[in-house]
Design a protein around this motif. Structure first.
Motif, short mmCIF file in Angstrom:
data_model
loop_
_atom_site.label_atom_id
_atom_site.label_comp_id
_atom_site.label_asym_id
_atom_site.label_seq_id
_atom_site.Cartn_x
_atom_site.Cartn_y
_atom_site.Cartn_z
N ASP A 27 0.83 -1.20 0.00
CA ASP A 27 0.00 0.00 0.00
C ASP A 27 0.87 1.26 0.00
OD1 ASP A 27 -2.31 -1.53 -0.01
OD2 ASP A 27 -2.59 -1.42 2.16
N GLU A 28 1.95 1.24 0.77
CA GLU A 28 2.86 2.40 0.83
C GLU A 28 3.54 2.62 -0.52
OE1 GLU A 28 7.10 3.32 2.91
OE2 GLU A 28 5.56 2.52 4.23
N GLU A 29 4.02 1.55 -1.15
CA GLU A 29 4.66 1.67 -2.45
C GLU A 29 3.66 2.17 -3.50
OE1 GLU A 29 7.98 -1.92 -2.06
OE2 GLU A 29 5.96 -2.37 -2.81
N GLN A 30 2.42 1.66 -3.43
CA GLN A 30 1.41 2.07 -4.39
C GLN A 30 1.07 3.55 -4.22
OE1 GLN A 30 0.04 0.01 -7.04
NE2 GLN A 30 -0.28 2.12 -7.66
N ALA A 35 1.48 9.02 -6.46
CA ALA A 35 1.98 10.39 -6.38
C ALA A 35 2.90 10.70 -7.55
CB ALA A 35 2.69 10.61 -5.05
N TYR A 36 3.75 9.74 -7.90
CA TYR A 36 4.65 9.90 -9.06
C TYR A 36 3.86 10.05 -10.35
CZ TYR A 36 7.17 7.88 -13.04
OH TYR A 36 7.67 7.61 -14.28
N VAL A 37 2.83 9.23 -10.53
CA VAL A 37 2.01 9.29 -11.74
C VAL A 37 1.33 10.66 -11.84
CG1 VAL A 37 -0.03 8.35 -12.90
CG2 VAL A 37 1.69 6.81 -11.96
N ALA A 38 0.79 11.14 -10.73
CA ALA A 38 0.13 12.45 -10.72
C ALA A 38 1.14 13.57 -11.05
CB ALA A 38 -0.52 12.70 -9.37
N ALA A 39 2.34 13.48 -10.50
CA ALA A 39 3.36 14.50 -10.73
C ALA A 39 3.90 14.47 -12.16
CB ALA A 39 4.51 14.33 -9.74
N SER A 40 3.81 13.33 -12.83
CA SER A 40 4.36 13.21 -14.18
C SER A 40 3.30 13.38 -15.26
CB SER A 40 5.06 11.86 -14.34
OG SER A 40 4.15 10.79 -14.18
N GLU A 41 2.12 13.82 -14.87
CA GLU A 41 1.03 14.04 -15.82
C GLU A 41 1.49 15.00 -16.92
OE1 GLU A 41 -2.48 12.80 -17.16
OE2 GLU A 41 -1.72 12.26 -15.19
N GLY A 51 14.20 9.73 -17.59
CA GLY A 51 14.34 10.32 -16.26
C GLY A 51 14.50 9.26 -15.18
N GLU A 52 14.46 9.71 -13.96
CA GLU A 52 14.56 8.81 -12.81
C GLU A 52 13.30 7.95 -12.71
OE1 GLU A 52 17.14 8.46 -10.53
OE2 GLU A 52 18.25 9.73 -11.93
N PRO A 53 13.42 6.72 -12.18
CA PRO A 53 12.22 5.90 -11.99
C PRO A 53 11.31 6.54 -10.95
CG PRO A 53 14.12 4.84 -10.99
CD PRO A 53 14.63 6.05 -11.73
N GLY A 54 10.04 6.20 -11.02
CA GLY A 54 9.07 6.74 -10.07
C GLY A 54 9.33 6.26 -8.66
N ILE A 55 9.55 4.97 -8.51
CA ILE A 55 9.88 4.38 -7.21
C ILE A 55 10.87 3.24 -7.43
CG2 ILE A 55 7.64 4.97 -6.18
CD1 ILE A 55 6.91 1.98 -6.34
N VAL A 56 11.56 2.87 -6.38
CA VAL A 56 12.46 1.72 -6.42
C VAL A 56 11.98 0.73 -5.37
CG1 VAL A 56 14.83 0.92 -6.09
CG2 VAL A 56 14.41 3.13 -7.18
N VAL A 57 11.78 -0.52 -5.77
CA VAL A 57 11.31 -1.56 -4.86
C VAL A 57 12.36 -2.66 -4.75
CG1 VAL A 57 8.88 -1.09 -5.34
CG2 VAL A 57 10.07 -2.80 -6.68
N ARG A 77 8.29 2.64 -13.29
CA ARG A 77 7.64 3.82 -13.85
C ARG A 77 6.19 3.45 -14.14
NH1 ARG A 77 12.88 3.45 -15.32
NH2 ARG A 77 14.11 5.36 -15.37
N LYS A 78 5.38 4.43 -14.47
CA LYS A 78 3.96 4.13 -14.66
C LYS A 78 3.73 3.13 -15.80
CE LYS A 78 2.63 8.10 -17.53
NZ LYS A 78 1.73 9.24 -17.59
N PHE A 79 4.60 3.13 -16.82
CA PHE A 79 4.38 2.22 -17.94
C PHE A 79 4.82 0.79 -17.64
CE2 PHE A 79 8.07 4.96 -18.92
CZ PHE A 79 9.09 4.03 -18.87
N ASP A 80 5.34 0.52 -16.45
CA ASP A 80 5.65 -0.86 -16.05
C ASP A 80 4.43 -1.59 -15.50
OD1 ASP A 80 8.42 -0.87 -16.70
OD2 ASP A 80 8.82 0.33 -14.91
#
Length: 98
Positions: A27-30, A35-41, A51-57, A77-80
């Motif tokens: 849930d935290e990662e999602q 937030a990353y998807v919203a910021a990259s709109e 660019g940099e990945p949205g998150i690293v897991v 990234r969002k396209f993954d």
């Protein structure tokens, strides 16, 4: 069931690089991904790719070729996301078996 994302790190033992894993985010990662998807709109997929990945897991994976268990850090990234489609991108990378 949450959304699934694709990762394809190579196996450090046998070096197989054609395995794709579908992972589910916590849930935290999602929340970070949302937030990353919203910021990259408004950015193109190419801009996001360069660019940099949205998150690293971090995940533990088991190679389906040699059975080696290894831990990997993967940038998402969002396209993954499984099922994501974009006019700038080849459809279904990592989703259609060859």
């Amino acid at each position: 069931m949450g959304r699934l994302y694709k990762i394809n790190p190579p196996c450090p033992k046998c070096h197989e690089e054609h395995n794709w894993w579908h992972i589910q985010l916590t849930d935290e990662e999602q929340a970070k991904m949302d937030a990353y998807v919203a910021a990259s709109e408004g950015k193109s997929s190419l801009e996001l790719l360069l660019g940099e990945p949205g998150i690293v897991v971090t995940r533990k994976l088991k190679c389906c070729c040699c059975g080696h268990v290894f831990e990997v850090e993967a940038g998402l990234r969002k396209f993954d996301e499984v099922g994501y489609r974009d006019q700038d991108f080849i459809a279904a990378v990592g989703e259609i078996p060859v």
